[in-house]
Design a protein around this motif. Structure first.
Motif, PDB file in Angstrom:
ATOM      1  N   VAL A  21      13.479  -6.817   5.737  1.00 41.61           N
ATOM      2  CA  VAL A  21      12.480  -6.638   6.799  1.00 41.61           C
ATOM      3  C   VAL A  21      11.753  -7.934   7.139  1.00 41.61           C
ATOM      4  CG1 VAL A  21      12.149  -4.198   6.301  1.00 41.61           C
ATOM      5  CG2 VAL A  21      10.711  -5.889   5.155  1.00 41.61           C
ATOM      6  N   GLY A  22      12.120  -9.026   6.525  1.00 42.00           N
ATOM      7  CA  GLY A  22      11.392 -10.264   6.718  1.00 42.00           C
ATOM      8  C   GLY A  22      11.973 -11.214   7.752  1.00 42.00           C
ATOM      9  N   LEU A  23      12.917 -10.769   8.546  1.00 44.93           N
ATOM     10  CA  LEU A  23      13.556 -11.673   9.503  1.00 44.93           C
ATOM     11  C   LEU A  23      12.967 -11.580  10.905  1.00 44.93           C
ATOM     12  CD1 LEU A  23      17.278 -11.166   8.439  1.00 44.93           C
ATOM     13  CD2 LEU A  23      15.767 -13.074   7.872  1.00 44.93           C
ATOM     14  N   GLY A  24      12.067 -10.631  11.118  1.00 42.92           N
ATOM     15  CA  GLY A  24      11.509 -10.445  12.450  1.00 42.92           C
ATOM     16  C   GLY A  24      10.162 -11.126  12.610  1.00 42.92           C
ATOM     17  N   ILE A  25       9.483 -10.747  13.647  1.00 40.31           N
ATOM     18  CA  ILE A  25       8.166 -11.300  13.925  1.00 40.31           C
ATOM     19  C   ILE A  25       7.137 -10.737  12.942  1.00 40.31           C
ATOM     20  CG2 ILE A  25       8.677 -11.638  16.369  1.00 40.31           C
ATOM     21  CD1 ILE A  25       7.001  -9.107  16.924  1.00 40.31           C
ATOM     22  N   VAL A  26       5.996 -11.394  12.850  1.00 36.28           N
ATOM     23  CA  VAL A  26       4.916 -10.878  12.011  1.00 36.28           C
ATOM     24  C   VAL A  26       4.397  -9.598  12.673  1.00 36.28           C
ATOM     25  CG1 VAL A  26       2.607 -11.334  11.129  1.00 36.28           C
ATOM     26  CG2 VAL A  26       4.290 -13.179  11.203  1.00 36.28           C
ATOM     27  N   PRO A  27       4.359  -8.485  11.941  1.00 32.35           N
ATOM     28  CA  PRO A  27       3.893  -7.231  12.537  1.00 32.35           C
ATOM     29  C   PRO A  27       2.459  -7.342  13.047  1.00 32.35           C
ATOM     30  CG  PRO A  27       4.990  -6.829  10.438  1.00 32.35           C
ATOM     31  CD  PRO A  27       4.823  -8.315  10.565  1.00 32.35           C
ATOM     32  N   ASP A  28       2.142  -6.531  14.047  1.00 30.45           N
ATOM     33  CA  ASP A  28       0.833  -6.619  14.678  1.00 30.45           C
ATOM     34  C   ASP A  28      -0.236  -5.744  14.043  1.00 30.45           C
ATOM     35  OD1 ASP A  28       1.638  -4.107  15.479  1.00 30.45           O
ATOM     36  OD2 ASP A  28       1.185  -4.412  17.603  1.00 30.45           O
ATOM     37  N   ASN A  29       0.122  -5.021  12.963  1.00 29.86           N
ATOM     38  CA  ASN A  29      -0.902  -4.186  12.328  1.00 29.86           C
ATOM     39  C   ASN A  29      -0.865  -4.339  10.815  1.00 29.86           C
ATOM     40  OD1 ASN A  29       0.594  -1.722  11.069  1.00 29.86           O
ATOM     41  ND2 ASN A  29       1.517  -1.983  13.093  1.00 29.86           N
ATOM     42  N   MET A  82      -0.934  -2.232   8.255  1.00 31.30           N
ATOM     43  CA  MET A  82      -0.033  -1.410   7.433  1.00 31.30           C
ATOM     44  C   MET A  82       1.397  -1.960   7.468  1.00 31.30           C
ATOM     45  SD  MET A  82       0.916   2.605   7.509  1.00 31.30           S
ATOM     46  CE  MET A  82      -0.146   3.262   6.249  1.00 31.30           C
ATOM     47  N   ALA A  83       1.859  -2.335   8.642  1.00 29.67           N
ATOM     48  CA  ALA A  83       3.212  -2.888   8.760  1.00 29.67           C
ATOM     49  C   ALA A  83       3.329  -4.213   8.011  1.00 29.67           C
ATOM     50  CB  ALA A  83       3.593  -3.062  10.230  1.00 29.67           C
ATOM     51  N   ARG A  84       2.294  -5.032   8.080  1.00 23.13           N
ATOM     52  CA  ARG A  84       2.316  -6.301   7.335  1.00 23.13           C
ATOM     53  C   ARG A  84       2.319  -6.034   5.832  1.00 23.13           C
ATOM     54  NH1 ARG A  84      -1.140  -7.678  11.582  1.00 23.13           N
ATOM     55  NH2 ARG A  84      -3.001  -7.313  10.306  1.00 23.13           N
ATOM     56  N   MET A  85       1.532  -5.050   5.382  1.00 19.85           N
ATOM     57  CA  MET A  85       1.512  -4.699   3.967  1.00 19.85           C
ATOM     58  C   MET A  85       2.900  -4.228   3.522  1.00 19.85           C
ATOM     59  SD  MET A  85      -0.709  -1.811   1.916  1.00 19.85           S
ATOM     60  CE  MET A  85       0.035  -0.472   2.826  1.00 19.85           C
ATOM     61  N   PHE A  86       3.523  -3.356   4.327  1.00 14.82           N
ATOM     62  CA  PHE A  86       4.856  -2.868   4.005  1.00 14.82           C
ATOM     63  C   PHE A  86       5.848  -4.024   3.889  1.00 14.82           C
ATOM     64  CE2 PHE A  86       9.067  -1.910   5.736  1.00 14.82           C
ATOM     65  CZ  PHE A  86       9.532  -1.070   4.749  1.00 14.82           C
ATOM     66  N   ARG A  87       5.846  -4.910   4.885  1.00 14.51           N
ATOM     67  CA  ARG A  87       6.753  -6.065   4.877  1.00 14.51           C
ATOM     68  C   ARG A  87       6.531  -6.919   3.639  1.00 14.51           C
ATOM     69  NH1 ARG A  87       4.984 -10.736   8.340  1.00 14.51           N
ATOM     70  NH2 ARG A  87       3.512 -10.588   6.653  1.00 14.51           N
ATOM     71  N   ASP A  88       5.273  -7.164   3.291  1.00  9.81           N
ATOM     72  CA  ASP A  88       4.949  -7.984   2.125  1.00  9.81           C
ATOM     73  C   ASP A  88       5.387  -7.314   0.827  1.00  9.81           C
ATOM     74  OD1 ASP A  88       3.855  -9.767   3.940  1.00  9.81           O
ATOM     75  OD2 ASP A  88       1.772  -9.307   3.413  1.00  9.81           O
ATOM     76  N   LEU A  89       5.141  -6.007   0.708  1.00  7.71           N
ATOM     77  CA  LEU A  89       5.541  -5.283  -0.503  1.00  7.71           C
ATOM     78  C   LEU A  89       7.065  -5.252  -0.639  1.00  7.71           C
ATOM     79  CD1 LEU A  89       2.984  -2.345  -0.383  1.00  7.71           C
ATOM     80  CD2 LEU A  89       3.099  -4.123  -2.158  1.00  7.71           C
TER      81      LEU A  89
END
Length: 188
Positions: A125-133, A135-142
């Protein structure tokens, strides 16, 4: 037996590769599914997945208690395909569980399983743009953190694109694990 991590995007071919690895690795493979069929569309996806993989796998469904399910499965199965870690992480977030602690537990559990090969499938999930919210950023980081930690302990790590596995760590998959070539395909 060394464990395997298979990463890739949606519909990249990662599950098919993982199924072939599991079937080659064991005589009694299990498919440990983390998805929950919470709506009709997801129920249909689950049904199609079961149909596509056929009767060669025992199916175990566990959306949250992955480590316990793996330990139980390892007593009866010599190959266990976990599909998928990103759904499991999503389930953990929705249930307000400690994802980092569960990943710690999973890594410890994988270290205990020595007589079964575990093949872990996950979406990169780390190949796209930085999520705009948040929760999505937390998910991507986890997910990214979990992938790094699990890749460190797996013997083989593959990244699948367009059905083709790229070796990130370890040995290439057996030639019989590669997708069958499709005749009749022509360049446009």
């Amino acid at each position: 037996m060394g464990h395997v991590l298979v990463l890739g995007g949606a519909r990249s071919g990662k599950t098919g590769l993982s199924e072939r690895i599991a079937m080659r690795a064991g005589k009694r493979p299990a498919y440990l599914a983390t998805a929950e069929a919470l709506d009709d569309e997801m129920a249909e996806r689950v049904r199609l997945h079961r149909q596509q993989r056929g009767p060669g796998f025992a199916t175990i469904e566990e959306p949250l208690q992955l480590s316990a399910a793996l330990l139980t499965a390892a007593r009866q199965h010599d190959a266990i395909l976990v599909d998928c870690l990103t759904l499991w992480i999503t389930n953990m977030i929705v249930a307000n569980r400690n994802v980092a602690g569960a990943v710690d537990e999973l890594i410890a559990t994988l270290g205990q399983i020595t007589d079964s090969k575990v093949i872990l499938v996950s979406n990169e999930v780390g190949l796209g743009i930085v999520p705009d919210n948040a929760m999505a950023r937390m998910f991507r980081d986890l997910a990214g953190s979990a992938h790094q930690r699990i890749a460190e302990i797996c013997d083989d790590v593959y990244f699948v694109v367009a059905g083709l596995p790229m070796v990130l760590k370890g040995s290439p998959p057996d030639a019989s694990d590669a997708p069958a070539s499709k005749s009749g395909m022509h360049e446009a």
